[in-house]
Design an enzyme around this catalytic site. Sequence first.
Site, PDB file in Angstrom:
ATOM      1  N   ASP A 263       0.844  -1.200   0.000  1.00  0.00           N
ATOM      2  CA  ASP A 263       0.000   0.000   0.000  1.00  0.00           C
ATOM      3  C   ASP A 263       0.878   1.249   0.000  1.00  0.00           C
ATOM      4  OD1 ASP A 263      -2.908   1.083   0.713  1.00  0.00           O
ATOM      5  OD2 ASP A 263      -1.481   2.212   1.923  1.00  0.00           O
TER       6      ASP A 263
ATOM      7  N   TYR B 280       2.907   9.857  -0.170  1.00  0.00           N
ATOM      8  CA  TYR B 280       3.992   9.278   0.637  1.00  0.00           C
ATOM      9  C   TYR B 280       5.372   9.537   0.004  1.00  0.00           C
ATOM     10  CZ  TYR B 280       0.113   6.522   2.622  1.00  0.00           C
ATOM     11  OH  TYR B 280      -1.076   6.103   3.178  1.00  0.00           O
TER      12      TYR B 280
ATOM     13  N   LYS C 240      -2.647   5.852  -4.253  1.00  0.00           N
ATOM     14  CA  LYS C 240      -3.783   6.747  -3.972  1.00  0.00           C
ATOM     15  C   LYS C 240      -3.601   8.069  -4.680  1.00  0.00           C
ATOM     16  CE  LYS C 240      -3.758   4.631   0.570  1.00  0.00           C
ATOM     17  NZ  LYS C 240      -2.362   4.498   0.972  1.00  0.00           N
TER      18      LYS C 240
ATOM     19  N   HIS D 294      -7.721   9.551  -1.790  1.00  0.00           N
ATOM     20  CA  HIS D 294      -7.116   9.603  -0.453  1.00  0.00           C
ATOM     21  C   HIS D 294      -8.047  10.261   0.578  1.00  0.00           C
ATOM     22  CE1 HIS D 294      -2.821   9.105   1.217  1.00  0.00           C
ATOM     23  NE2 HIS D 294      -3.692   8.963   2.184  1.00  0.00           N
TER      24      HIS D 294
HETATM   25  N1  NAP Z   1      -5.578   6.220   3.547  1.00  0.00           N
HETATM   26  C1  NAP Z   1      -5.065   6.941   4.511  1.00  0.00           C
HETATM   27  O1  NAP Z   1      -5.437   8.115   4.718  1.00  0.00           O
HETATM   28  C2  NAP Z   1      -4.023   6.306   5.390  1.00  0.00           C
HETATM   29  C3  NAP Z   1      -3.655   6.951   6.573  1.00  0.00           C
HETATM   30  C4  NAP Z   1      -2.706   6.337   7.374  1.00  0.00           C
HETATM   31  C5  NAP Z   1      -2.146   5.125   7.010  1.00  0.00           C
HETATM   32  N2  NAP Z   1      -2.481   4.534   5.821  1.00  0.00           N
HETATM   33  C6  NAP Z   1      -1.852   3.261   5.388  1.00  0.00           C
HETATM   34  O2  NAP Z   1      -1.861   2.340   6.469  1.00  0.00           O
HETATM   35  C7  NAP Z   1      -0.526   1.986   6.806  1.00  0.00           C
HETATM   36  C8  NAP Z   1      -0.393   1.682   8.291  1.00  0.00           C
HETATM   37  O3  NAP Z   1      -0.739   2.780   9.091  1.00  0.00           O
HETATM   38  P1  NAP Z   1       0.348   3.665   9.888  1.00  0.00           P
HETATM   39  O4  NAP Z   1       1.594   3.722   9.101  1.00  0.00           O
HETATM   40  O5  NAP Z   1      -0.334   4.933  10.240  1.00  0.00           O
HETATM   41  O6  NAP Z   1       0.595   2.924  11.259  1.00  0.00           O
HETATM   42  P2  NAP Z   1       0.643   1.444  11.909  1.00  0.00           P
HETATM   43  O7  NAP Z   1       0.864   0.405  10.877  1.00  0.00           O
HETATM   44  O8  NAP Z   1      -0.525   1.346  12.803  1.00  0.00           O
HETATM   45  O9  NAP Z   1       1.931   1.598  12.845  1.00  0.00           O
HETATM   46  C9  NAP Z   1       3.206   1.866  12.323  1.00  0.00           C
HETATM   47  C10 NAP Z   1       4.169   2.023  13.521  1.00  0.00           C
HETATM   48  O10 NAP Z   1       4.212   0.805  14.266  1.00  0.00           O
HETATM   49  C11 NAP Z   1       5.552   0.338  14.347  1.00  0.00           C
HETATM   50  N3  NAP Z   1       5.475  -1.136  14.248  1.00  0.00           N
HETATM   51  C12 NAP Z   1       5.140  -1.867  13.158  1.00  0.00           C
HETATM   52  N4  NAP Z   1       5.111  -3.169  13.443  1.00  0.00           N
HETATM   53  C13 NAP Z   1       5.455  -3.288  14.737  1.00  0.00           C
HETATM   54  C14 NAP Z   1       5.618  -4.386  15.604  1.00  0.00           C
HETATM   55  N5  NAP Z   1       5.414  -5.645  15.179  1.00  0.00           N
HETATM   56  N6  NAP Z   1       5.959  -4.145  16.907  1.00  0.00           N
HETATM   57  C15 NAP Z   1       6.158  -2.878  17.345  1.00  0.00           C
HETATM   58  N7  NAP Z   1       6.025  -1.783  16.561  1.00  0.00           N
HETATM   59  C16 NAP Z   1       5.667  -1.988  15.272  1.00  0.00           C
HETATM   60  C17 NAP Z   1       6.273   0.983  13.173  1.00  0.00           C
HETATM   61  O11 NAP Z   1       7.651   1.137  13.457  1.00  0.00           O
HETATM   62  P3  NAP Z   1       8.852   0.754  12.419  1.00  0.00           P
HETATM   63  O12 NAP Z   1       8.442   1.135  11.042  1.00  0.00           O
HETATM   64  O13 NAP Z   1       9.973   1.580  12.950  1.00  0.00           O
HETATM   65  O14 NAP Z   1       9.070  -0.721  12.576  1.00  0.00           O
HETATM   66  C18 NAP Z   1       5.570   2.336  13.114  1.00  0.00           C
HETATM   67  O15 NAP Z   1       6.109   3.229  14.067  1.00  0.00           O
HETATM   68  C19 NAP Z   1       0.285   3.203   6.321  1.00  0.00           C
HETATM   69  O16 NAP Z   1       1.662   2.947   6.263  1.00  0.00           O
HETATM   70  C20 NAP Z   1      -0.380   3.455   5.004  1.00  0.00           C
HETATM   71  O17 NAP Z   1       0.048   2.527   4.032  1.00  0.00           O
HETATM   72  C21 NAP Z   1      -3.445   5.093   5.035  1.00  0.00           C
END
Ligand code: NAP
Length: 316
Positions: A50, A55, A84, A115
Amino acid sequence: MPAKHKSVELLKLNNGFSIPNVALGTWKASPDDCYNAVMTALKTGYRHIDTARIYRNEVSVGRAVNDFLRQSDVKREDLFITTKISPYEFQDPENAILASLERLQLDYVDLYLMHHCVAEVTGEGITPRDENGYRKHISPEVFSYVDAYRLLQKLINKGYTRSIGICNINVPKIQRLLETKDLIPPAVVQCEIHPYLPQHELVEFCKANNVVVEAYSPLGSTGAPLLHDPVIVEVAQKYGVTPACVALSWAVARGTVVLPKSTTAERIKDNISLIELDDSDVSLIGNIYKRMTKRYLESKWKINVYESDADFRPPT
Ligand SMILES: NC(=O)c1ccc[n+]([C@@H]2O[C@H](COP(=O)([O-])OP(=O)(O)OC[C@H]3O[C@@H](n4cnc5c(N)ncnc54)[C@H](OP(=O)(O)O)[C@@H]3O)[C@@H](O)[C@H]2O)c1
């Protein structure tokens, strides 16, 4: 209690295509980290990535995907790549997707998501903002998310994307799309969903209407704050797995696609190794929001883009 491993599943979309229910998220992954993370993920068995225009890492995603395809027996059609369109591009989706495909070095994406549910002004960069830091949106009276979606759907027949959908949407706005006669239903909606924001109504509504839901920020976004929740920790101890495994296994147990982001190799591997949770634990985690509710991501808009159903122009 021994944990029963759960493999990644392919969920059927309403247009006949299939989507793997675990993806690597890439928001905030710098170009170099992103290349390594996507490569690690693909080698580990992820088949769904994704990304997004905003990004600024589509080039890295594309390089890793194409390098992986060259180095392995996996075929392009075995992968599911999402990008997106940014709100500043909503009025010209064809140019937007062609630019994304150029950066990704791909002929098509599997899913092209709007988005947000509101358009931004064009010609002022990727996130145009006013002097107070608010994102500069176009009045929905002038150009609504429905207008944008109508243009977006033309990209399917042109072969640039297989499916389309929308992020950051709510039930009334999905309903509007489903009820508008000249629109195809969205294959997917992508929203912030985790134990502090379970969005039960949205998940149930989409299930009933054959729209796949993707859960973003499943760990609570940067720093994964959800992993310290006492119930998540307790359930993790019960199964002898990590709290991340519990939060992500809960998401797939509800029938959603889950999009954990990590640039850490060990975590990328952990995040696809999910387990089957007992129904009682699914429901226990699904009730955490009664104690603690939190939306982690709120962009600075002058209109309420997340909750309101007012920001669309009624059909004429
Ligand atoms: N459509 C939208 O508006 C939208 C908005 C937000 C997100 N997204 C998508 O959803 C994805 C995920 O959401 P997000 O990036 O906000 O946050 P998330 O996946 O909820 O959390 C990411 C954080 O968790 C840490 N992490 C990951 N796996 C872990 C584990 N097993 N143990 C401990 N810590 C862990 C990562 O650190 P490290 O990377 O340092 O390991 C990072 O700091 C995004 O990357 C994006 O692709 C879409």
